[in-house]
Design a protein around this motif. Structure first.
Motif, PDB file in Angstrom:
ATOM      1  N   VAL A  92      27.216  25.568  26.827  1.00  0.00           N
ATOM      2  CA  VAL A  92      28.406  25.666  25.994  1.00  0.00           C
ATOM      3  C   VAL A  92      28.289  26.963  25.202  1.00  0.00           C
ATOM      4  CG1 VAL A  92      29.518  24.639  23.966  1.00  0.00           C
ATOM      5  CG2 VAL A  92      28.706  23.164  25.827  1.00  0.00           C
ATOM      6  N   ALA A  93      29.411  27.599  24.923  1.00  0.00           N
ATOM      7  CA  ALA A  93      29.369  28.879  24.212  1.00  0.00           C
ATOM      8  C   ALA A  93      30.414  28.919  23.102  1.00  0.00           C
ATOM      9  CB  ALA A  93      29.602  30.031  25.179  1.00  0.00           C
ATOM     10  N   ILE A  94      30.160  29.766  22.142  1.00  0.00           N
ATOM     11  CA  ILE A  94      31.134  30.108  21.112  1.00  0.00           C
ATOM     12  C   ILE A  94      31.434  31.591  21.291  1.00  0.00           C
ATOM     13  CG2 ILE A  94      31.584  30.317  18.636  1.00  0.00           C
ATOM     14  CD1 ILE A  94      29.589  27.995  18.220  1.00  0.00           C
ATOM     15  N   GLY A  95      32.710  31.925  21.334  1.00  0.00           N
ATOM     16  CA  GLY A  95      33.073  33.314  21.552  1.00  0.00           C
ATOM     17  C   GLY A  95      34.288  33.735  20.754  1.00  0.00           C
ATOM     18  N   ARG A  96      34.582  35.024  20.815  1.00  0.00           N
ATOM     19  CA  ARG A  96      35.731  35.629  20.143  1.00  0.00           C
ATOM     20  C   ARG A  96      35.767  35.265  18.653  1.00  0.00           C
ATOM     21  NH1 ARG A  96      35.839  37.724  24.804  1.00  0.00           N
ATOM     22  NH2 ARG A  96      37.767  38.124  25.941  1.00  0.00           N
ATOM     23  N   VAL A  97      34.591  35.279  18.025  1.00  0.00           N
ATOM     24  CA  VAL A  97      34.491  34.959  16.598  1.00  0.00           C
ATOM     25  C   VAL A  97      35.087  36.117  15.805  1.00  0.00           C
ATOM     26  CG1 VAL A  97      32.925  34.398  14.705  1.00  0.00           C
ATOM     27  CG2 VAL A  97      32.387  33.632  17.044  1.00  0.00           C
ATOM     28  N   VAL A  98      36.067  35.794  14.951  1.00  0.00           N
ATOM     29  CA  VAL A  98      36.770  36.859  14.241  1.00  0.00           C
ATOM     30  C   VAL A  98      37.319  36.333  12.917  1.00  0.00           C
ATOM     31  CG1 VAL A  98      38.960  36.388  15.447  1.00  0.00           C
ATOM     32  CG2 VAL A  98      38.513  38.673  14.550  1.00  0.00           C
ATOM     33  N   SER A  99      37.324  37.211  11.921  1.00  0.00           N
ATOM     34  CA  SER A  99      38.003  36.898  10.665  1.00  0.00           C
ATOM     35  C   SER A  99      38.987  38.018  10.364  1.00  0.00           C
ATOM     36  CB  SER A  99      37.009  36.695   9.520  1.00  0.00           C
ATOM     37  OG  SER A  99      36.231  37.837   9.324  1.00  0.00           O
ATOM     38  N   ALA A 100      40.060  37.657   9.696  1.00  0.00           N
ATOM     39  CA  ALA A 100      41.108  38.633   9.385  1.00  0.00           C
ATOM     40  C   ALA A 100      40.567  39.695   8.430  1.00  0.00           C
ATOM     41  CB  ALA A 100      42.301  37.922   8.761  1.00  0.00           C
ATOM     42  N   PRO A 101      40.762  40.965   8.734  1.00  0.00           N
ATOM     43  CA  PRO A 101      40.235  42.029   7.882  1.00  0.00           C
ATOM     44  C   PRO A 101      40.618  41.898   6.409  1.00  0.00           C
ATOM     45  CG  PRO A 101      41.031  42.958   9.938  1.00  0.00           C
ATOM     46  CD  PRO A 101      41.422  41.500   9.936  1.00  0.00           C
ATOM     47  N   ALA A 102      41.814  41.456   6.124  1.00  0.00           N
ATOM     48  CA  ALA A 102      42.279  41.347   4.736  1.00  0.00           C
ATOM     49  C   ALA A 102      41.586  40.218   3.973  1.00  0.00           C
ATOM     50  CB  ALA A 102      43.792  41.133   4.703  1.00  0.00           C
ATOM     51  N   HIS A 103      40.852  39.368   4.679  1.00  0.00           N
ATOM     52  CA  HIS A 103      40.228  38.207   4.034  1.00  0.00           C
ATOM     53  C   HIS A 103      38.715  38.180   4.208  1.00  0.00           C
ATOM     54  CE1 HIS A 103      44.074  36.447   2.988  1.00  0.00           C
ATOM     55  NE2 HIS A 103      44.495  36.863   4.169  1.00  0.00           N
ATOM     56  N   ARG A 104      38.122  39.294   4.543  1.00  0.00           N
ATOM     57  CA  ARG A 104      36.666  39.340   4.714  1.00  0.00           C
ATOM     58  C   ARG A 104      35.966  39.275   3.361  1.00  0.00           C
ATOM     59  NH1 ARG A 104      36.924  43.680   9.406  1.00  0.00           N
ATOM     60  NH2 ARG A 104      37.567  42.255  11.063  1.00  0.00           N
ATOM     61  N   GLY A 105      34.700  38.831   3.412  1.00  0.00           N
ATOM     62  CA  GLY A 105      33.916  38.736   2.195  1.00  0.00           C
ATOM     63  C   GLY A 105      34.144  37.444   1.431  1.00  0.00           C
ATOM     64  N   LYS A 106      34.837  36.498   2.052  1.00  0.00           N
ATOM     65  CA  LYS A 106      35.150  35.222   1.403  1.00  0.00           C
ATOM     66  C   LYS A 106      34.416  34.050   2.055  1.00  0.00           C
ATOM     67  CE  LYS A 106      39.733  36.898   0.166  1.00  0.00           C
ATOM     68  NZ  LYS A 106      41.173  36.754   0.370  1.00  0.00           N
ATOM     69  N   GLY A 107      33.464  34.343   2.959  1.00  0.00           N
ATOM     70  CA  GLY A 107      32.712  33.282   3.610  1.00  0.00           C
ATOM     71  C   GLY A 107      33.417  32.639   4.793  1.00  0.00           C
ATOM     72  N   LEU A 108      34.482  33.260   5.276  1.00  0.00           N
ATOM     73  CA  LEU A 108      35.237  32.668   6.381  1.00  0.00           C
ATOM     74  C   LEU A 108      34.482  32.710   7.701  1.00  0.00           C
ATOM     75  CD1 LEU A 108      38.710  34.114   5.416  1.00  0.00           C
ATOM     76  CD2 LEU A 108      38.021  31.702   5.314  1.00  0.00           C
ATOM     77  N   GLY A 109      33.681  33.751   7.912  1.00  0.00           N
ATOM     78  CA  GLY A 109      32.873  33.820   9.131  1.00  0.00           C
ATOM     79  C   GLY A 109      31.890  32.665   9.191  1.00  0.00           C
ATOM     80  N   ARG A 110      31.237  32.389   8.091  1.00  0.00           N
ATOM     81  CA  ARG A 110      30.297  31.260   8.027  1.00  0.00           C
ATOM     82  C   ARG A 110      31.049  29.943   8.222  1.00  0.00           C
ATOM     83  NH1 ARG A 110      25.329  30.506   7.184  1.00  0.00           N
ATOM     84  NH2 ARG A 110      24.992  32.657   6.574  1.00  0.00           N
ATOM     85  N   LYS A 111      32.206  29.816   7.582  1.00  0.00           N
ATOM     86  CA  LYS A 111      32.973  28.571   7.698  1.00  0.00           C
ATOM     87  C   LYS A 111      33.403  28.331   9.140  1.00  0.00           C
ATOM     88  CE  LYS A 111      36.617  25.703   5.879  1.00  0.00           C
ATOM     89  NZ  LYS A 111      35.895  24.483   6.194  1.00  0.00           N
ATOM     90  N   VAL A 112      33.945  29.357   9.804  1.00  0.00           N
ATOM     91  CA  VAL A 112      34.402  29.154  11.173  1.00  0.00           C
ATOM     92  C   VAL A 112      33.229  28.826  12.096  1.00  0.00           C
ATOM     93  CG1 VAL A 112      34.411  31.539  12.085  1.00  0.00           C
ATOM     94  CG2 VAL A 112      36.130  29.912  12.855  1.00  0.00           C
ATOM     95  N   MET A 113      32.067  29.447  11.860  1.00  0.00           N
ATOM     96  CA  MET A 113      30.904  29.142  12.692  1.00  0.00           C
ATOM     97  C   MET A 113      30.341  27.749  12.404  1.00  0.00           C
ATOM     98  SD  MET A 113      30.321  31.294  15.038  1.00  0.00           S
ATOM     99  CE  MET A 113      28.706  30.646  15.492  1.00  0.00           C
ATOM    100  N   ASP A 114      30.276  27.360  11.136  1.00  0.00           N
ATOM    101  CA  ASP A 114      29.825  26.001  10.808  1.00  0.00           C
ATOM    102  C   ASP A 114      30.732  24.967  11.473  1.00  0.00           C
ATOM    103  OD1 ASP A 114      27.664  26.852   9.244  1.00  0.00           O
ATOM    104  OD2 ASP A 114      28.754  26.634   7.344  1.00  0.00           O
ATOM    105  N   GLU A 115      32.028  25.198  11.393  1.00  0.00           N
ATOM    106  CA  GLU A 115      32.995  24.279  12.016  1.00  0.00           C
ATOM    107  C   GLU A 115      32.848  24.293  13.541  1.00  0.00           C
ATOM    108  OE1 GLU A 115      35.246  22.260  10.557  1.00  0.00           O
ATOM    109  OE2 GLU A 115      35.172  22.938   8.487  1.00  0.00           O
ATOM    110  N   ALA A 116      32.582  25.464  14.114  1.00  0.00           N
ATOM    111  CA  ALA A 116      32.436  25.569  15.571  1.00  0.00           C
ATOM    112  C   ALA A 116      31.191  24.834  16.060  1.00  0.00           C
ATOM    113  CB  ALA A 116      32.391  27.040  15.992  1.00  0.00           C
ATOM    114  N   ILE A 117      30.098  24.972  15.340  1.00  0.00           N
ATOM    115  CA  ILE A 117      28.866  24.259  15.715  1.00  0.00           C
ATOM    116  C   ILE A 117      29.110  22.750  15.665  1.00  0.00           C
ATOM    117  CG2 ILE A 117      26.488  23.756  14.999  1.00  0.00           C
ATOM    118  CD1 ILE A 117      26.381  26.780  14.087  1.00  0.00           C
ATOM    119  N   GLU A 118      29.764  22.305  14.608  1.00  0.00           N
ATOM    120  CA  GLU A 118      30.097  20.880  14.470  1.00  0.00           C
ATOM    121  C   GLU A 118      31.022  20.425  15.605  1.00  0.00           C
ATOM    122  OE1 GLU A 118      30.059  17.048  12.758  1.00  0.00           O
ATOM    123  OE2 GLU A 118      28.803  18.777  12.307  1.00  0.00           O
TER     124      GLU A 118
END
Length: 151
Positions: free
Chosen positions: A74-100
């Motif tokens: 199984v893979a996780i791909g195309r991980v991306v956060s909107a440039p205007a919203h970076r630095g708010k922990g969204l990358g970690r949130k999307v990855m935590d949710e993806a692992i779950e």
């Protein structure tokens, strides 16, 4: 900020959701990273799509790829956060949710991803470990990484 997480199959995506996903992927992977590649790779139709929204604005996204489509795992791909919203922990949130989501969809199976090398420490902090050598993908250095659920 009250965030909404959506996990959809391709056929469950609305036209608006699909447009926002493809626009964000193009904005970051093609324009921002100056990388000419075919993002539409005929895998999206077989994937689950995990999106994080705030007031119907797409802030972060990734796709969950079933085993055998990109890798044997199984893979996780195309991980991306909107440039205007970076630095708010969204990358970690999307990855935590993806692992779950991977766990809920497929069980305690290994998860593989191809990480851009600049993000190596980020993925390590989530529990991914490097596997193999650095390789070039569309002019950007990557390395495969694997996540193993604790047993």
């Amino acid at each position: 900020m009250n965030l909404e997480t959506r996990l959809r199959t391709f056929s469950q995506l609305s036209n608006e959701e699909l447009y926002q996903i493809l626009r964000l992927r193009s904005e970051v992977f093609v324009v921002e990273q100056n990388c000419v590649f075919l993002d539409l790779d005929d895998k999206d139709q077989k994937c689950h799509h995990l999106s994080i929204y705030y007031e119907n604005e797409l802030l972060a996204y990734c796709r969950i790829v079933p085993a055998g489509l990109s890798y044997k795992e199984v893979a996780i791909g195309r991980v991306v956060s909107a440039p205007a919203h970076r630095g708010k922990g969204l990358g970690r949130k999307v990855m935590d949710e993806a692992i779950e989501a991977c766990f809920n969809l497929f069980g305690s199976v290994p998860i593989r991803l191809g990480a851009q090398t600049y993000a190596l420490k980020f993925y390590q902090s989530l529990g991914f470990r490097e596997e193999g050598d650095v390789y070039d993908e569309d002019g950007i250095e990557h390395i495969e990484m694997v996540y193993q659920f604790a047993r």
